[in-house]
Enzyme design. Structure first.
Site, PDB file in Angstrom:
ATOM      1  N   CYS A 165      42.005  38.889  50.417  1.00 46.81           N
ATOM      2  CA  CYS A 165      41.716  38.526  49.023  1.00 46.81           C
ATOM      3  C   CYS A 165      42.833  37.690  48.410  1.00 46.81           C
ATOM      4  CB  CYS A 165      41.509  39.801  48.214  1.00 46.81           C
ATOM      5  SG  CYS A 165      41.157  39.499  46.474  1.00 46.81           S
ATOM      6  N   CYS A 190      46.684  41.951  41.245  1.00 45.57           N
ATOM      7  CA  CYS A 190      46.066  43.184  41.737  1.00 45.57           C
ATOM      8  C   CYS A 190      47.020  43.781  42.750  1.00 45.57           C
ATOM      9  CB  CYS A 190      44.730  42.874  42.405  1.00 45.57           C
ATOM     10  SG  CYS A 190      43.860  44.347  42.989  1.00 45.57           S
ATOM     11  N   GLU A 207      41.208  34.593  34.824  1.00 43.95           N
ATOM     12  CA  GLU A 207      39.998  33.799  34.991  1.00 43.95           C
ATOM     13  C   GLU A 207      38.755  34.641  34.756  1.00 43.95           C
ATOM     14  OE1 GLU A 207      40.295  31.298  38.731  1.00 43.95           O
ATOM     15  OE2 GLU A 207      42.300  32.126  38.516  1.00 43.95           O
ATOM     16  N   CYS A 211      31.460  37.633  35.320  1.00 43.70           N
ATOM     17  CA  CYS A 211      32.363  38.350  36.218  1.00 43.70           C
ATOM     18  C   CYS A 211      33.688  38.522  35.471  1.00 43.70           C
ATOM     19  CB  CYS A 211      32.535  37.523  37.492  1.00 43.70           C
ATOM     20  SG  CYS A 211      33.542  38.311  38.729  1.00 43.70           S
ATOM     21  N   CYS A 263      33.110  34.234  44.594  1.00 46.36           N
ATOM     22  CA  CYS A 263      33.617  35.590  44.689  1.00 46.36           C
ATOM     23  C   CYS A 263      34.898  35.653  45.520  1.00 46.36           C
ATOM     24  CB  CYS A 263      32.530  36.413  45.343  1.00 46.36           C
ATOM     25  SG  CYS A 263      32.958  38.107  45.479  1.00 46.36           S
ATOM     26  N   CYS A 272      44.363  43.878  49.414  1.00 46.04           N
ATOM     27  CA  CYS A 272      43.393  43.659  50.486  1.00 46.04           C
ATOM     28  C   CYS A 272      43.785  42.364  51.192  1.00 46.04           C
ATOM     29  CB  CYS A 272      41.974  43.549  49.917  1.00 46.04           C
ATOM     30  SG  CYS A 272      41.432  45.060  49.096  1.00 46.04           S
TER      31      CYS A 272
HETATM   32  N1  SAH Z   1      38.944  45.435  43.097  1.00 46.66           N
HETATM   33  C1  SAH Z   1      37.525  45.495  42.997  1.00 46.66           C
HETATM   34  C2  SAH Z   1      36.883  44.356  42.243  1.00 46.66           C
HETATM   35  C3  SAH Z   1      37.431  42.974  42.433  1.00 46.66           C
HETATM   36  S1  SAH Z   1      37.120  42.130  43.954  1.00 46.66           S
HETATM   37  C4  SAH Z   1      36.908  45.654  44.355  1.00 46.66           C
HETATM   38  O1  SAH Z   1      37.640  45.630  45.342  1.00 46.66           O
HETATM   39  O2  SAH Z   1      35.718  45.849  44.453  1.00 46.66           O
HETATM   40  C5  SAH Z   1      35.431  41.700  43.899  1.00 46.66           C
HETATM   41  C6  SAH Z   1      34.807  41.574  45.280  1.00 46.66           C
HETATM   42  O3  SAH Z   1      35.207  40.343  45.920  1.00 46.66           O
HETATM   43  C7  SAH Z   1      35.233  42.683  46.228  1.00 46.66           C
HETATM   44  O4  SAH Z   1      34.139  43.139  46.965  1.00 46.66           O
HETATM   45  C8  SAH Z   1      36.209  41.956  47.120  1.00 46.66           C
HETATM   46  O5  SAH Z   1      36.423  42.632  48.298  1.00 46.66           O
HETATM   47  C9  SAH Z   1      35.544  40.619  47.264  1.00 46.66           C
HETATM   48  N2  SAH Z   1      36.386  39.547  47.801  1.00 46.66           N
HETATM   49  C10 SAH Z   1      37.719  39.423  47.699  1.00 46.66           C
HETATM   50  N3  SAH Z   1      38.145  38.312  48.324  1.00 46.66           N
HETATM   51  C11 SAH Z   1      37.041  37.709  48.819  1.00 46.66           C
HETATM   52  C12 SAH Z   1      36.832  36.502  49.532  1.00 46.66           C
HETATM   53  N4  SAH Z   1      37.834  35.705  49.861  1.00 46.66           N
HETATM   54  N5  SAH Z   1      35.558  36.180  49.868  1.00 46.66           N
HETATM   55  C13 SAH Z   1      34.532  36.960  49.500  1.00 46.66           C
HETATM   56  N6  SAH Z   1      34.668  38.111  48.813  1.00 46.66           N
HETATM   57  C14 SAH Z   1      35.916  38.486  48.474  1.00 46.66           C
END
Ligand code: SAH
Length: 356
Positions: free
Chosen positions: A118, A111, A91, A104, A341, A115
């Site tokens: 996420c 991934c 996406e 983006c 995001c 986390c």
């Molecule tokens: N792996 C990289 C980039 C991808 S994630 C990183 O961790 O920075 C992009 C951003 O979205 C990161 O800050 C991540 O922590 C955040 N993110 C992931 N899941 C989210 C959610 N459910 N709500 C808001 N932000 C989220």
């Protein structure tokens, strides 16, 4: 097998041409056709010699991404779902910001950073994206914008002006490809997207932060911090066990010293996990004296996990402000189309079955 022409930086293409008896500068002409004139056919590149055109078609393909779905939100956000050659899907999101058109970009299928909050980690298959698969995300959106603004082609909004490498995947887990991608879109014979308009976001892969710092580029760095101490960060982000906050901040300081650039700390606010006043004070202490600012992000809830959006966002924000921390609240985009995001992942199985 023929390679995608979109895998090549200007330097690499020039070198390849030279090694094969052609002029290096033709790489600039080719870049201009592909990225500026949007001519996606070697035959139509009229200033190239016949020999070179034959050589190019024997060695390269000019491929494209298959778009499965394109959804537009009421705030102008566009989310695209692409299918790659191996049938995996990715996406990409375009956000219409005040300052321009920001994309983006996704860097991996799935991934492996896992986390806890996420949605991307829920995608089981994983692989790095090839350079061309990232370049084509930008090229495709540029074509959509060009079409949208066809009656007003000089409008700056008719092309992508900013890139955030914050889609699915950990860019520093696919560093070499991401770096070549950045090089291609930043090149002034290509899309000419300024390095200062490009931001790479990482969950904290320390050795790559150092490597990135050593490149001394103008590309911005964002760190997904999300916690003010190791105890909370360990619970949310497995990467913290390999590179705890002390190590992460050594790397952050190294980056700032080396590049003299300001860093962004992303901090999603999750109810009763990282959003207390005490947490805000800890965060202020942690980043005191560091040339950076905090980007507070309302958590987007994900069906499969228990976390909730914080109800204390403004309190958290004002504690930071009182303690003289530079902080902003991130505006949300595309909530109604699941493009916000962290929500990037297809309800894929459904979509693919329905669409193909
Ligand atoms: N792996 C990289 C980039 C991808 S994630 C990183 O961790 O920075 C992009 C951003 O979205 C990161 O800050 C991540 O922590 C955040 N993110 C992931 N899941 C989210 C959610 N459910 N709500 C808001 N932000 C989220």
């Amino acid at each position: 097998m023929k390679k995608s022409i979109f895998n090549y930086t200007l330097d690499k293409l020039g070198l390849f041409l030279e090694e094969n008896g052609f002029k290096k500068y033709s790489a600039k002409q080719i870049f201009n056709w592909l990225y500026v004139k949007n001519v996606l056919d070697f035959e139509q590149m009229t200033n190239l010699s016949k020999d070179l055109k034959v050589f190019l078609s024997n060695n390269f393909i000019i491929n494209h991404l298959n778009m499965l779905v394109s959804e537009e939100s009421h705030d102008g956000t566009i989310k695209l779902l692409f299918m790659l050659d191996d049938k995996r899907t990715i996406e990409t999101v375009l956000m219409s910001q005040k300052y321009g058109q920001s994309v983006c970009v996704t860097t991996q299928v799935g991934c492996k950073m896992a986390c806890k909050f996420c949605a991307s980690g829920l995608i089981k298959t994983e692989r790095n994206l090839e350079i061309h698969e990232m370049v084509l995300q930008i090229l495709t959106i540029n074509n959509i914008l060009r079409e949208k603004y066809k009656d007003d082609p000089d409008n700056p909004r008719s092309r992508v002006s900013h890139i955030v490498v914050m889609g699915i995947g950990e860019p520093f887990d696919n560093f070499d490809n991401v770096w070549d991608f950045v090089n291609i879109v930043n090149n002034d014979h290509s899309f000419n997207i300024g390095a200062r308009h490009i931001t790479i976001s990482t969950c904290g892969v320390v050795p790559k932060i150092i490597e990135f710092a050593n490149l001394n580029s103008q590309v911005n760095l964002a760190i997904s911090l999300h916690a003010p101490n190791n105890e909370i960060r360990n619970k949310l982000m497995p990467i913290n066990k390999a590179y705890p906050i002390e190590k992460l901040f050594e790397a952050v300081k190294y980056y700032i010293n080396k590049t003299n650039r300001r860093i962004t700390f992303e901090y999603i606010l999750i109810e009763d996990i990282n959003d207390s006043e005490e947490n805000a004070r800890e965060l202020a202490k942690l980043i005191k004296g560091i040339n950076g600012y905090v980007n507070l992000i309302p958590y987007n809830e994900v069906e499969e996990n228990p976390f909730k959006r914080s109800t204390k966002i403004s309190q958290f924000f004002s504690v930071l402000r009182k303690l003289n921390v530079n902080a902003i609240l991130r505006k949300e985009f595309g909530n109604d189309i699941n493009a916000a995001c962290g929500q990037l992942r297809a309800k894929r199985e459904g979509i693919i079955k329905n669409e193909i």
